[in-house]
Design an enzyme around this catalytic site. Sequence first.
Site, PDB file in Angstrom:
ATOM      1  N   SER A  15       0.825  -1.213   0.000  1.00 45.46           N
ATOM      2  CA  SER A  15       0.000   0.000   0.000  1.00 45.46           C
ATOM      3  C   SER A  15       0.861   1.266   0.000  1.00 45.46           C
ATOM      4  O   SER A  15       1.865   1.349   0.709  1.00 45.46           O
ATOM      5  CB  SER A  15      -0.889   0.008   1.248  1.00 45.46           C
ATOM      6  OG  SER A  15      -1.536   1.248   1.356  1.00 45.46           O
ATOM      7  N   LEU A  16       0.439   2.245  -0.784  1.00 39.46           N
ATOM      8  CA  LEU A  16       1.137   3.542  -0.801  1.00 39.46           C
ATOM      9  C   LEU A  16       0.611   4.470   0.292  1.00 39.46           C
ATOM     10  O   LEU A  16       1.199   5.517   0.561  1.00 39.46           O
ATOM     11  CB  LEU A  16       0.939   4.236  -2.155  1.00 39.46           C
ATOM     12  CG  LEU A  16       1.691   3.690  -3.361  1.00 39.46           C
ATOM     13  CD1 LEU A  16       1.342   4.502  -4.596  1.00 39.46           C
ATOM     14  CD2 LEU A  16       3.196   3.735  -3.118  1.00 39.46           C
ATOM     15  N   LYS A  66     -13.335  -4.985   2.699  1.00 37.44           N
ATOM     16  CA  LYS A  66     -14.212  -3.813   2.559  1.00 37.44           C
ATOM     17  C   LYS A  66     -15.692  -4.123   2.846  1.00 37.44           C
ATOM     18  O   LYS A  66     -16.426  -3.260   3.303  1.00 37.44           O
ATOM     19  CB  LYS A  66     -14.080  -3.210   1.154  1.00 37.44           C
ATOM     20  CG  LYS A  66     -12.748  -2.505   0.933  1.00 37.44           C
ATOM     21  CD  LYS A  66     -12.706  -1.793  -0.405  1.00 37.44           C
ATOM     22  CE  LYS A  66     -11.318  -1.197  -0.627  1.00 37.44           C
ATOM     23  NZ  LYS A  66     -11.240  -0.360  -1.813  1.00 37.44           N
ATOM     24  N   ASN A  87     -14.222   1.821   2.955  1.00 40.52           N
ATOM     25  CA  ASN A  87     -12.759   1.898   2.856  1.00 40.52           C
ATOM     26  C   ASN A  87     -12.162   2.817   3.928  1.00 40.52           C
ATOM     27  O   ASN A  87     -10.945   2.923   4.021  1.00 40.52           O
ATOM     28  CB  ASN A  87     -12.313   2.362   1.458  1.00 40.52           C
ATOM     29  CG  ASN A  87     -12.409   3.856   1.284  1.00 40.52           C
ATOM     30  OD1 ASN A  87     -13.306   4.492   1.857  1.00 40.52           O
ATOM     31  ND2 ASN A  87     -11.498   4.446   0.523  1.00 40.52           N
ATOM     32  N   ASP A 102     -13.740   5.848  -2.024  1.00 34.13           N
ATOM     33  CA  ASP A 102     -13.151   5.428  -3.313  1.00 34.13           C
ATOM     34  C   ASP A 102     -13.839   6.120  -4.493  1.00 34.13           C
ATOM     35  O   ASP A 102     -13.172   6.754  -5.325  1.00 34.13           O
ATOM     36  CB  ASP A 102     -13.271   3.908  -3.493  1.00 34.13           C
ATOM     37  CG  ASP A 102     -12.290   3.130  -2.627  1.00 34.13           C
ATOM     38  OD1 ASP A 102     -11.195   3.650  -2.347  1.00 34.13           O
ATOM     39  OD2 ASP A 102     -12.623   1.994  -2.241  1.00 34.13           O
ATOM     40  N   GLY A 130     -14.643  -4.687  -7.965  1.00 36.76           N
ATOM     41  CA  GLY A 130     -14.890  -3.757  -6.865  1.00 36.76           C
ATOM     42  C   GLY A 130     -14.584  -2.315  -7.223  1.00 36.76           C
ATOM     43  O   GLY A 130     -15.301  -1.391  -6.806  1.00 36.76           O
ATOM     44  N   ASN A 151     -17.250  -5.466 -19.889  1.00 40.68           N
ATOM     45  CA  ASN A 151     -16.324  -6.330 -19.156  1.00 40.68           C
ATOM     46  C   ASN A 151     -16.040  -7.598 -19.929  1.00 40.68           C
ATOM     47  O   ASN A 151     -16.865  -8.049 -20.716  1.00 40.68           O
ATOM     48  CB  ASN A 151     -16.955  -6.686 -17.793  1.00 40.68           C
ATOM     49  CG  ASN A 151     -15.969  -7.349 -16.866  1.00 40.68           C
ATOM     50  OD1 ASN A 151     -14.817  -6.904 -16.753  1.00 40.68           O
ATOM     51  ND2 ASN A 151     -16.382  -8.410 -16.205  1.00 40.68           N
ATOM     52  N   THR A 153     -16.006 -10.557 -18.854  1.00 46.56           N
ATOM     53  CA  THR A 153     -17.108 -11.455 -18.501  1.00 46.56           C
ATOM     54  C   THR A 153     -18.389 -10.624 -18.482  1.00 46.56           C
ATOM     55  O   THR A 153     -18.661  -9.896 -17.518  1.00 46.56           O
ATOM     56  CB  THR A 153     -16.866 -12.102 -17.112  1.00 46.56           C
ATOM     57  OG1 THR A 153     -15.519 -12.603 -17.077  1.00 46.56           O
ATOM     58  CG2 THR A 153     -17.844 -13.213 -16.829  1.00 46.56           C
TER      59      THR A 153
HETATM   60  P1  ATR Z   1     -11.077  -5.064  -8.365  1.00 48.88           P
HETATM   61  O1  ATR Z   1     -11.831  -5.250  -7.089  1.00 48.88           O
HETATM   62  O2  ATR Z   1      -9.716  -4.481  -8.186  1.00 48.88           O
HETATM   63  O3  ATR Z   1     -11.866  -4.356  -9.405  1.00 48.88           O
HETATM   64  P2  ATR Z   1     -11.633  -7.731  -9.408  1.00 48.88           P
HETATM   65  O4  ATR Z   1     -12.933  -7.816  -8.713  1.00 48.88           O
HETATM   66  O5  ATR Z   1     -10.731  -8.926  -9.417  1.00 48.88           O
HETATM   67  O6  ATR Z   1     -10.718  -6.555  -8.851  1.00 48.88           O
HETATM   68  O7  ATR Z   1     -11.909  -7.270 -10.922  1.00 48.88           O
HETATM   69  C1  ATR Z   1     -10.898  -7.181 -11.850  1.00 48.88           C
HETATM   70  C2  ATR Z   1     -11.457  -6.675 -13.176  1.00 48.88           C
HETATM   71  O8  ATR Z   1     -10.408  -6.726 -14.148  1.00 48.88           O
HETATM   72  C3  ATR Z   1     -12.599  -7.501 -13.726  1.00 48.88           C
HETATM   73  O9  ATR Z   1     -13.453  -6.669 -14.473  1.00 48.88           O
HETATM   74  C4  ATR Z   1     -11.851  -8.484 -14.632  1.00 48.88           C
HETATM   75  O10 ATR Z   1     -12.634  -9.040 -15.666  1.00 48.88           O
HETATM   76  P3  ATR Z   1     -13.492 -10.398 -15.398  1.00 48.88           P
HETATM   77  O11 ATR Z   1     -14.711  -9.994 -14.650  1.00 48.88           O
HETATM   78  O12 ATR Z   1     -13.808 -10.892 -16.775  1.00 48.88           O
HETATM   79  O13 ATR Z   1     -12.586 -11.307 -14.625  1.00 48.88           O
HETATM   80  C5  ATR Z   1     -10.816  -7.571 -15.222  1.00 48.88           C
HETATM   81  N1  ATR Z   1      -9.639  -8.278 -15.738  1.00 48.88           N
HETATM   82  C6  ATR Z   1      -8.644  -8.850 -15.033  1.00 48.88           C
HETATM   83  N2  ATR Z   1      -7.715  -9.376 -15.845  1.00 48.88           N
HETATM   84  C7  ATR Z   1      -8.113  -9.130 -17.115  1.00 48.88           C
HETATM   85  C8  ATR Z   1      -7.594  -9.423 -18.411  1.00 48.88           C
HETATM   86  N3  ATR Z   1      -6.414 -10.067 -18.549  1.00 48.88           N
HETATM   87  N4  ATR Z   1      -8.286  -8.998 -19.488  1.00 48.88           N
HETATM   88  C9  ATR Z   1      -9.457  -8.333 -19.337  1.00 48.88           C
HETATM   89  N5  ATR Z   1     -10.015  -8.034 -18.142  1.00 48.88           N
HETATM   90  C10 ATR Z   1      -9.356  -8.428 -17.051  1.00 48.88           C
END
Ligand code: ATR
Length: 283
Positions: A15-16, A66, A87, A102, A130, A151, A153
């Site tokens: 963490s920064l 969180k 947070n 955030d 998140g 996204n 997914t």
């Molecule tokens: P955070 O809480 O930091 O947002 P997270 O819940 O793990 O972390 O979400 C990461 C995001 O980055 C998601 O939208 C993820 O896409 P998926 O829902 O399809 O997993 C996206 N992500 C991570 N790696 C990726 C990659 N190599 N290419 C495209 N999207 C990616």
Amino acid sequence: MTRRVGIIGHPVAHSLSPAFQSAAFAHCGLDVVYERWDTPAPKLPERVSSLRAEDVLGANVTIPHKEAVIPLLDELGGQSARMGAVNTIVNREGRLFGFNTDGPGFVAALKAEAVFDPAGKRVLLVGAGGAARGIAFALVEANAAAVAIANRTYERALRLAREVGGAGGTVTAEALGGALGEYDCIVNCTSVGMHGGPDPAGIPVPLESARPGTLAVDIVYAPESTPFLAEAGRRGLRTLGGLPMLIYQGALAFELWTGVRAPIDVMFAAARNEVTRRAGGAA
Ligand code: ATR
């Protein structure tokens, strides 16, 4: 009496916040130390309960706690209850108040550092985790005309759009790779492009169809210029890196703990120093 603040998470080593919050306390002449409180899940209740002590001003909360801290707090402020994520915790005479800075930090960074007010604007979020969640809530609160979520997914984007949008139609899920010309701002909320992340050289969304002048924002702050921002710059988009969001969420937390205006420039300088120090191999 020296007061204490800390970051509760697991892990917290990278963490920064300790670097830039400590610099801010020192600059303002406040006798406060900022500590790293690495807390595995089973220890969370004990850790949160320790925040009620007289010398504790509060805490930051990060991954993975969180959501889990919420039932351990006395009251929730701002949008944190609706968001289901906290947070920042403030200790007021033994009572613990939860906030979420955030999303508001993201909007404050847009306004102050990119001179971009999201009110009436159309914004595309790439990512549905998140980080996207907090930003989506804050953009709706800031009266954005449209918040689209794309996204990898798609189902996650759909779920998030339904959750944030509720009855309103301003939040939609969109296919990744669609035309971008209608957006005033495009935000990378994924970890693509992050140093040490899943795809450090990648770009989360093709930018061919984006309008020049559109604002491209990355939430990734290490490196400060990501492949996404570099590509946006080449195409004539305006850019904003991830450090401002980090600093402004911290500045809002600092103000909740102390009631003192946060010294933004001091916080930026300390965070940049720390990022540079780590990039130099000292991490
Ligand atoms: P955070 O809480 O930091 O947002 P997270 O819940 O793990 O972390 O979400 C990461 C995001 O980055 C998601 O939208 C993820 O896409 P998926 O829902 O399809 O997993 C996206 N992500 C991570 N790696 C990726 C990659 N190599 N290419 C495209 N999207 C990616």
